[in-house]
Design an enzyme around this catalytic site. Sequence first.
Site, PDB file in Angstrom:
ATOM      1  N   HIS A  82      -9.622-101.108  -0.511  1.00 53.97           N
ATOM      2  CA  HIS A  82     -10.718-100.698   0.380  1.00 53.97           C
ATOM      3  C   HIS A  82     -11.959-101.548   0.135  1.00 53.97           C
ATOM      4  CE1 HIS A  82     -13.210 -98.070  -2.326  1.00 53.97           C
ATOM      5  NE2 HIS A  82     -12.080 -97.753  -2.896  1.00 53.97           N
ATOM      6  N   ASP A 195     -15.766-100.222  -7.679  1.00 52.77           N
ATOM      7  CA  ASP A 195     -14.895 -99.426  -6.817  1.00 52.77           C
ATOM      8  C   ASP A 195     -15.301 -99.747  -5.385  1.00 52.77           C
ATOM      9  OD1 ASP A 195     -13.354 -97.559  -5.539  1.00 52.77           O
ATOM     10  OD2 ASP A 195     -14.376 -95.809  -6.354  1.00 52.77           O
ATOM     11  N   GLU A 225     -12.769 -95.839   3.064  1.00 52.21           N
ATOM     12  CA  GLU A 225     -11.916 -95.112   2.122  1.00 52.21           C
ATOM     13  C   GLU A 225     -12.673 -93.966   1.470  1.00 52.21           C
ATOM     14  OE1 GLU A 225      -9.982 -94.489  -1.969  1.00 52.21           O
ATOM     15  OE2 GLU A 225     -12.040 -94.870  -1.393  1.00 52.21           O
ATOM     16  N   GLU A 226     -13.926 -94.249   1.135  1.00 54.89           N
ATOM     17  CA  GLU A 226     -14.708 -93.291   0.339  1.00 54.89           C
ATOM     18  C   GLU A 226     -15.013 -91.989   1.075  1.00 54.89           C
ATOM     19  OE1 GLU A 226     -15.112 -93.512  -2.700  1.00 54.89           O
ATOM     20  OE2 GLU A 226     -15.094 -95.626  -3.279  1.00 54.89           O
ATOM     21  N   ASP A 248      -6.873-100.488  -6.583  1.00 56.39           N
ATOM     22  CA  ASP A 248      -8.144 -99.779  -6.657  1.00 56.39           C
ATOM     23  C   ASP A 248      -8.675 -99.761  -8.083  1.00 56.39           C
ATOM     24  OD1 ASP A 248     -10.300 -98.034  -5.898  1.00 56.39           O
ATOM     25  OD2 ASP A 248      -9.028 -97.151  -4.355  1.00 56.39           O
ATOM     26  N   HIS A 336     -18.683 -94.936  -9.081  1.00 56.48           N
ATOM     27  CA  HIS A 336     -19.489 -94.102  -8.182  1.00 56.48           C
ATOM     28  C   HIS A 336     -20.906 -93.883  -8.709  1.00 56.48           C
ATOM     29  CE1 HIS A 336     -16.270 -92.355  -5.321  1.00 56.48           C
ATOM     30  NE2 HIS A 336     -15.919 -93.554  -5.758  1.00 56.48           N
TER      31      HIS A 336
HETATM   32 ZN    ZN Z   1     -11.821 -96.671  -4.721  1.00 58.46          ZN
END
Ligand code: ZN
Length: 365
Positions: A82, A195, A225-226, A248, A336
């Site tokens: 992603h 990420d 994706e998130e 990922d 994140h």
């Molecule tokens: Zn991810």
Amino acid sequence: MVQKFDIRRKMFLLWEFTLKLVDILEQLSNANGVTGREGEVRDLIKSFLKPYVDEIREDKLGNLIALKKGKNSSPTVMLAAHMDEIGLMVKNIKKKGFLQFAKIGGIDDRVILAQKVTVHTDKGSLPGVIGSKPVHIQKEEEKKKVIDADKLFIDIGARDKEEAEKMGVQVGDVVSFDTKFAQIGNGIVLGKAFDNRVGCTVMIETLRRLNKVDCNIFAVGTIQEEVGLRGATTTAFQVAPDIGIALDSTVAGDMPGVGEGEAPAKMGDGPVLTVADAGLIAHPKVLRWLIDSAKKNKIPYQLETGIRGSTDAARIALSKEGVPSGVISVAARYIHSPAGIMNLEDIEKTIQLTVAAIENVQKYF
Ligand SMILES: [Zn+2]
């Protein structure tokens, strides 16, 4: 004309020879692609992948779909990474010029306070900071409380709403964290959006290293994706693969405050293979194929289960009549959040495993 071509070819080879995975990662990490606005990242991935694939196109929603044809038409492997990153979105411009925002993707309210950010407007990028009340004027109870993201604001130095609008700010502008990539320690990197720019890096490097392959490989950069694995849903339908692999990042649990077993993956221990997560139970045949490929090539690997959240593989697996799928991840600390940490050796080993698995795929599928 011939000479011109030669020079171009030589320049390409030189660029190619000197381009290392860390350079690719650095460019991807510094690029901005908050969910829904992945264009900059997509263009970069496209430029890196183009010399190594037979076809490359952007689909209607903004996913990037590249194909490297194999000697045989089957099986078809879909690699999905992603392109989007977590971030913020301008929700309201206050009278005094401060920007209220919504969160995009899973962000912990505690980590966004006082961060430097970039607001992406139609007129260009604006630096800003997420404001916070100085300690000097906080009451004792205030110091102990986490401030809700709803109550936070971005300060871009605008005098008032009118000036903010003149600077180009509109409701819906996305906001990314302002963290510059750096190499630190010994083979360790620090940056934002690992990420999933690490998954994108693994995908690009895998295609660069593969020579002639037996199977068809789709390298897909997915959008959104998130916020619910959206790009994977529509690209898996288009590509109709026989096998799906999400590339990922995952949570590295080797830091103070994380108990044993809470997050089993560690930095420096090699690629992480998902056994099960909140959206996928890796297909046993896929898991066997990946584990055998690691063992055969003496690549260390880690198994992971019980992490909340999921990856693009969850959607690929449920596409059409179903696709045996799995996940190969790199363990990153502090994902994140505005800045994460990774080990370059883990990334190298993850690429090696992905390459080895693809070269080995026909024995399994
Ligand atoms: Zn991810």
